[in-house]
Structures are given as C-alpha cells and as structure tokens.
Design a protein around this motif. Structure first.
Motif, PDB file in Angstrom:
ATOM      1  N   GLY A  60       0.813  -1.182  -0.093  1.00 53.80           N
ATOM      2  CA  GLY A  60       0.053   0.095   0.004  1.00 53.80           C
ATOM      3  C   GLY A  60       1.009   1.215  -0.032  1.00 53.80           C
ATOM      4  O   GLY A  60       0.711   2.217  -0.562  1.00 53.80           O
ATOM      5  N   TYR A  61       2.017   1.221   0.796  1.00 53.54           N
ATOM      6  CA  TYR A  61       2.692   2.346   1.003  1.00 53.54           C
ATOM      7  C   TYR A  61       3.515   2.507  -0.525  1.00 53.54           C
ATOM      8  O   TYR A  61       3.694   3.773  -0.812  1.00 53.54           O
ATOM      9  N   THR A  65      -3.381   2.585  -2.375  1.00 53.58           N
ATOM     10  CA  THR A  65      -4.112   1.630  -1.500  1.00 53.58           C
ATOM     11  C   THR A  65      -4.799   0.485  -2.420  1.00 53.58           C
ATOM     12  O   THR A  65      -4.602  -0.583  -2.269  1.00 53.58           O
ATOM     13  N   LEU A 161      -7.825  -4.285   1.523  1.00 51.94           N
ATOM     14  CA  LEU A 161      -7.976  -2.664   1.328  1.00 51.94           C
ATOM     15  C   LEU A 161      -7.552  -1.936   2.686  1.00 51.94           C
ATOM     16  O   LEU A 161      -6.883  -1.030   2.452  1.00 51.94           O
ATOM     17  N   LEU A 162      -8.080  -2.503   3.814  1.00 44.72           N
ATOM     18  CA  LEU A 162      -7.708  -1.793   5.132  1.00 44.72           C
ATOM     19  C   LEU A 162      -6.207  -1.684   5.199  1.00 44.72           C
ATOM     20  O   LEU A 162      -5.746  -0.419   5.741  1.00 44.72           O
ATOM     21  N   TYR A 165      -4.675   0.462   2.959  1.00 39.69           N
ATOM     22  CA  TYR A 165      -4.691   1.914   3.205  1.00 39.69           C
ATOM     23  C   TYR A 165      -4.025   2.523   4.329  1.00 39.69           C
ATOM     24  O   TYR A 165      -3.528   3.422   4.399  1.00 39.69           O
ATOM     25  N   ASN A 168      -0.529   2.882   3.156  1.00 43.63           N
ATOM     26  CA  ASN A 168      -0.426   4.189   2.229  1.00 43.63           C
ATOM     27  C   ASN A 168      -0.524   5.471   3.164  1.00 43.63           C
ATOM     28  O   ASN A 168       0.027   6.438   2.804  1.00 43.63           O
ATOM     29  N   GLY A 169      -1.277   5.315   4.150  1.00 34.56           N
ATOM     30  CA  GLY A 169      -1.463   6.299   5.069  1.00 34.56           C
ATOM     31  C   GLY A 169      -0.366   6.711   6.292  1.00 34.56           C
ATOM     32  O   GLY A 169      -0.351   7.883   7.193  1.00 34.56           O
TER      33      GLY A 169
END
Length: 204
Positions: A60-61, A65, A161-162, A165, A168-169
């Motif tokens: 994700g990072y 995401t 997905l979680l 995410y 990614n954040g």
C-alpha cells in the motif's frame, strides 16, 4: 514419503528466501513488469518469512491503496488455492482422522460444512485468524473447491484494502495509523466472537 515432501519444500523455500532476500529485493525493484511483484506476493503468502499484514502495508505504501491491495489479493488468493489443493490431495484422509479424535473439532467441522460459504467468508474477514491455517483446514474439511475459492476471494477484499490503506497513510499520519490499527484489532476480536456464536446457533 509424499507426506514429507510438502514440509521439505516449505523449509527449503524459507531458507532460500532468507538467504537471497537482498538479491530478491533488488530483482523486484528493477522489474518493469507487474508479474514479479505478483509472484513475490504469492510466494510470501505461501512461505511467510514476514507477517503478511506487513507485506500488504508495504504494498500500500509503495503502490497506493488500490493497486497494493490488488497485488496482495491476487497473490494471497493464488496461494490459498494452492494450499487448499495440496492439503485436499495429501492430507484430507489423515486430517479427518485427526479431527475425529477431538469431539469439539469434529463438531465444529460438521457445523462449518453445513454453511461453508458463509463460514469461510466470515473467517477471511477476521484479520487475527491465521489464514494459512484456514487454507489447510478447508482442504481437509469437505468444503467444495469453488465455494472455498469464491468465499475466500470475496472475504479477503475488506482486510486487504484496510491494511493497504493503513500502509499508504502511515507516512502521512502515524497517529491515525495507530488508532486505526487498534480499531482493527478490536473489530477482529468481535468478529471471532460473532463467528463462533453464528456457527453455534446454526449447529443447534
């Protein structure tokens, strides 16, 4: 003899992956095709030298995401199917004999086999449940292949997905990452209790 083949291959793959981890990473970074990434996602799901939740977060990072979750979904779903097929082919009969030794496990298996799609779907949505154990258990239990595959594919999506995410954040908001992680753990525990109660009600 064939029953020892799978553990032997597993151990050799773990040793190989750890020994050549730097070379694998360099090869992955230099690849211009998505196939090496997908292959690595599948291999890390088959041979978990790293916690796979961390792998999803890294994807994700690195890719965002959606694409990070998509790569993890393809890799984990392929690995789940492979483990299911191997477990069903090599270990179904001895596995069933083992389960019958313990009345609690045998009763749980009987309840799961009555509602296989719902049970697999729910257990895939609970991050604290070891997914490799689910793959092996489903292969030993009499769960139809396509039911298992469809339920696994759908059930993996929210969790992937979680974590993608969260990965990614993470760089932008570590505090939010910590809060969401705690919330995920709490929801996972609630999910385990909910699944247990669901199967208990359906079995009565």
């Amino acid at each position: 003899m064939k029953k020892w083949l799978t553990p032997a291959v597993y151990i050799l793959a773990l040793v190989f992956s750890y020994t050549y981890r730097n070379e694998i990473w360099i090869w992955l970074k230099s690849a211009y095709s998505p196939f090496p990434v997908l292959l690595l996602c599948m291999l890390l799901a088959l041979f978990p030298i790293l916690p796979y939740k961390a792998v999803i977060a890294v994807l994700g990072y690195a890719y965002g995401t959606f694409w990070g979750a998509a790569a993890a979904w393809i890799g984990t779903t392929a690995a789940a199917v492979i483990v299911y097929v191997v477990s069903a082919a090599l270990y179904r009969e001895p596995g069933r004999r083992f389960l019958k030794r313990y009345s609690l496990l045998d009763s749980f298996t009987a309840k799961l086999e009555k509602h296989p799609f719902t049970a697999i779907l729910l257990v895939r949505m609970v991050p604290v449940v070891p997914q490799m154990a689910v793959n092996i258990y489903a292969g030993v239990a009499s769960i139809p292949f396509w039911t298992y595959t469809a339920a696994s594919g759908l059930g993996k999506i929210p969790v992937l997905l979680l974590y993608a995410y969260l990965g990614n954040g993470f760089a932008h908001s570590p505090v939010r990452f910590a809060i969401l992680t705690a919330a995920v753990l709490a929801a996972s525990l609630a999910g385990v209790l909910g699944l247990t109660r669901y199967l208990r009600r359906k079995g009565t």
